[in-house]
Write a protein that holds these residues in place. Sequence first.
Motif, short mmCIF file in Angstrom:
data_model
loop_
_atom_site.label_atom_id
_atom_site.label_comp_id
_atom_site.label_asym_id
_atom_site.label_seq_id
_atom_site.Cartn_x
_atom_site.Cartn_y
_atom_site.Cartn_z
N ASP A 1 0.82 -1.22 0.00
CA ASP A 1 0.00 0.00 0.00
C ASP A 1 0.86 1.28 0.00
N ALA A 2 2.10 1.16 -0.42
CA ALA A 2 2.95 2.37 -0.49
C ALA A 2 2.62 3.14 -1.78
N GLY A 3 2.63 4.46 -1.69
CA GLY A 3 2.34 5.27 -2.88
C GLY A 3 3.58 5.54 -3.72
N LEU A 4 4.74 5.37 -3.09
CA LEU A 4 6.01 5.66 -3.76
C LEU A 4 7.09 4.78 -3.14
N VAL A 5 7.93 4.22 -4.01
CA VAL A 5 9.08 3.45 -3.50
C VAL A 5 10.34 4.07 -4.08
N ILE A 6 11.33 4.29 -3.21
CA ILE A 6 12.60 4.86 -3.68
C ILE A 6 13.70 3.82 -3.47
N GLU A 7 14.37 3.51 -4.55
CA GLU A 7 15.44 2.50 -4.48
C GLU A 7 16.77 3.21 -4.26
N ALA A 8 17.52 2.72 -3.25
CA ALA A 8 18.85 3.29 -2.96
C ALA A 8 19.81 2.15 -2.63
N VAL A 9 19.81 1.11 -3.47
CA VAL A 9 20.74 -0.01 -3.25
C VAL A 9 22.06 0.31 -3.96
N PHE A 10 22.98 -0.67 -3.97
CA PHE A 10 24.30 -0.43 -4.58
C PHE A 10 24.16 0.12 -6.00
N GLU A 11 25.18 0.91 -6.39
CA GLU A 11 25.18 1.50 -7.74
C GLU A 11 25.60 0.42 -8.73
N ASP A 12 24.73 -0.55 -8.94
CA ASP A 12 25.03 -1.68 -9.81
C ASP A 12 23.76 -2.02 -10.58
N ARG A 13 23.89 -1.97 -11.87
CA ARG A 13 22.73 -2.14 -12.74
C ARG A 13 21.97 -3.44 -12.44
N ASP A 14 22.71 -4.53 -12.25
CA ASP A 14 22.05 -5.82 -12.05
C ASP A 14 21.35 -5.89 -10.70
N VAL A 15 22.03 -5.38 -9.67
CA VAL A 15 21.40 -5.39 -8.34
C VAL A 15 20.12 -4.55 -8.39
N LYS A 16 20.21 -3.40 -9.06
CA LYS A 16 19.04 -2.51 -9.13
C LYS A 16 17.91 -3.20 -9.89
N ALA A 17 18.25 -3.90 -10.99
CA ALA A 17 17.21 -4.56 -11.79
C ALA A 17 16.50 -5.63 -10.97
N GLU A 18 17.27 -6.37 -10.18
CA GLU A 18 16.68 -7.44 -9.39
C GLU A 18 15.71 -6.86 -8.35
N VAL A 19 16.14 -5.80 -7.71
CA VAL A 19 15.30 -5.15 -6.69
C VAL A 19 14.03 -4.58 -7.35
N THR A 20 14.22 -3.95 -8.51
CA THR A 20 13.08 -3.34 -9.21
C THR A 20 12.01 -4.39 -9.50
N LYS A 21 12.44 -5.57 -9.94
CA LYS A 21 11.46 -6.63 -10.27
C LYS A 21 10.74 -7.10 -9.01
N LYS A 22 11.50 -7.24 -7.93
CA LYS A 22 10.89 -7.71 -6.67
C LYS A 22 9.83 -6.71 -6.20
N VAL A 23 10.13 -5.43 -6.31
CA VAL A 23 9.17 -4.41 -5.86
C VAL A 23 7.95 -4.44 -6.77
N ALA A 24 8.19 -4.55 -8.07
CA ALA A 24 7.08 -4.52 -9.05
C ALA A 24 6.05 -5.61 -8.75
#
Length: 735
Positions: free
Chosen positions: A404-427
């Motif tokens: 029920d969050a209206g906004l999610v901000i990602e601030a994980v390591f500056e690594d494209r793959d790590v960010k992509a994995e997190v993005t999918k999990k949140v989605a």
Amino acid sequence: MTYENFTVETDADGIALVTWDMPGRSMNVFTDEATGEIDAIIDQIAADDAVKGAVITSGKKGSFTGGADLKSVSAMFEDFYAEVGRNNDAAIATLFERAGRMSWIWRKLETCGKPFVAAINGTCMGGGFELALASHARIAARSAKMGLPEVKVGILPGAGGTQRVPRMMDTQGALQMLMKGSTLSADDALKMGLIDAVVEEGELVSAAKEMLKKGVSPVKPWDEDRFKLPSGPVYSPAGAKVWPAVASLYRKETSDNYPSAKAIVKCVYEGLLLPMDTALKVEQRYFTEVLRTTEARMMIRSLFVSSQALAKGARRPKDVPATDLKKIGVIGAGFMGAGIAYVAAMGGLEVVLIDQEQAAADKGKGHSQKLVEGAVSKGRMKQEKGEQLLSRITATTDYGQLADAGLVIEAVFEDRDVKAEVTKKVAEVLSKDAIYASNTSTIPITSLATAFPDQDRFIGIHFFSPVDRMQLTEVILGEKTGDKALAVALDFIRVIKKTPIVVNDSRGFFANRCVLRYMNEAYDMLVEGVPPAMIENAAKFAGMPVGPLALNDETAVDLSQKIMKATMRDMGEDAVDPRHFQLVETMVGGGRLGRKAGKGFYDYPEKPAKKKLWPGLKEMFEQKDPETIDFEELKQRFLVTMALEAARTMAEGVVVDPREADIGSIFGFGFAPYTGGTISYIDGMGVKAFVALCEKLEARFGERFAPIPLLKEMADKGETFYQRFDPAGVSARAA
Ligand code: NAD
């Protein structure tokens, strides 16, 4: 008599209660009309035999006044600059009259023969505090804040502030207060002798009336023959101790870049030699002179008008309904994520703070705990408020809590793959209405967005460290970012009380591009053999808050190395100067990573010893004789290289609104505030003069200073950035 913005009610004791409450506004501001009504009210009270005295207060909860009205201030400048080319004398005479209007009305209040008590119920800044100082007594609610912040926007307190403050407190303290423009708590103001009493808010008006009943003299001390200045006369043994030090204090604080601060010193010095009416005239003259400086014009535009416009969401798409944001998610509870969670909770939002391990998430929340404890112990936050803030942050590893969050901000390591994995999990868990933002500092948003099912809802929100202290946030639009994502991002930034700039996707976005130029110029100077201390001092004399080498130590030298490597990988070896790369390689190789390692361009001995430039730096390059170096040119190089980069971002359409380049540069990296920002620096001297300066530096130091075609074209046409990229014409999504 009735007034649009005030009510005047006289009680059985003959005390008039003047309440300022402007209809349709959340705060009282000094419009021409409001000031005129105060003028009329003073006449009314002075003429009414039934009135013995008056209390002046505000009907707005928590605020007396926010100060000057943006529209009135802008109109004063517009009228002046429209007239000045045609009829200089008339333009200056009109400006002089307008600049002094408030001052003489306040003086009328002071000398009208009836006592006025200012009941300061909340924030009371600028002309409002000057009104209070002109009153015959002042009483404030405990939570009230007050001050004369004019110097911060390049002007001076022109309604008697420079004269009454040093007649009420010691000269040195008065000068500091006026030259710093700091905000005072009610207790501070009481200790300084600028107000007479502090009471609880509910008792304010009755206490003010009580004061009048006990007797308040309608004659101010300085209008009595026996008046003595708190620090003694200017020409006296006491004065001889204060004044010689003032010139060096002024230079130290301002590097002589701020005409307004200098004028404040002159107002106080000259004014204290004169009776009040003449002293106010002196202030009026200096005020008019300061208003005519480029610095005042640029600073008011950027730091007063534009910063408020941007903070209110000037770039927000108008047709997206207001966001009702209650809960956000932050992924990655590291250095940045922890800071983002704190500011969001501070803004009243529920925060789900996620990391890979519970311990990491808890550590991130621990950051807020430390900040709260610090604020509570210093009396800046109430214990209860701190506890509520912390209770809003949930540290967890459970993505399910983001539903029920209206906004999610990602601030994980500056690594494209790590960010992509997190993005999918949140989605997988995120509601279809919610927005997803990345805090990446270098990876293009458009490419990160491909990991998210709906790129329309993907945006960049780039914070600066330390998050709780840095005012700026960069909002980055990916190619497919939609209006709703932009609106939610801007609404969020408003809730956390930061100032946004909106930029289009590109390497380094805006602020970091300019900052890299700053540090690169310092590398060039080092390589040329300019003594390191001279490099740092030149930057500070140019108006930068932190020298480039000290800044590099803060941001970490190994980060510079990483950025150089990534740039060479993506753009080819030629994209980085090999001498710069060699320099950072040597620093990193020697473990000189910056402050975090205790050594970098500076050495960081144990406190209380101060950091010192590393002596080895001088041995790396053959040192030039300082006498042969043009110090002014060093200053110019720093400002020009950053301003030129800002001009490039505008030419490329990365930044579309000059206000954003200006505010982004002052709030993001402290670009010489007296210039009004990178773009106002160019406009202030004129594009033609800037092009000539670039060409001069190009001839001496190489191609990096070559003026870009846009600048040359604008110079030929006689355009300014604010004309060519007119902020009024920038639509929310102009690109
Ligand atoms: P950091 O290393 O301090 O924090 C990153 C956090 O992310 C760590 O706590 C880590 O455990 C967590 N993490 C890593 N993978 C994860 C995963 N799969 N799921 C959940 N959590 C995970 O880094 P930082 O300095 O806070 O930087 C974070 C982001 O912010 C980066 O993209 C960086 O470029 C950007 N940024 C940094 C700065 C700065 O000054 N440090 C400024 C602006 C933006």
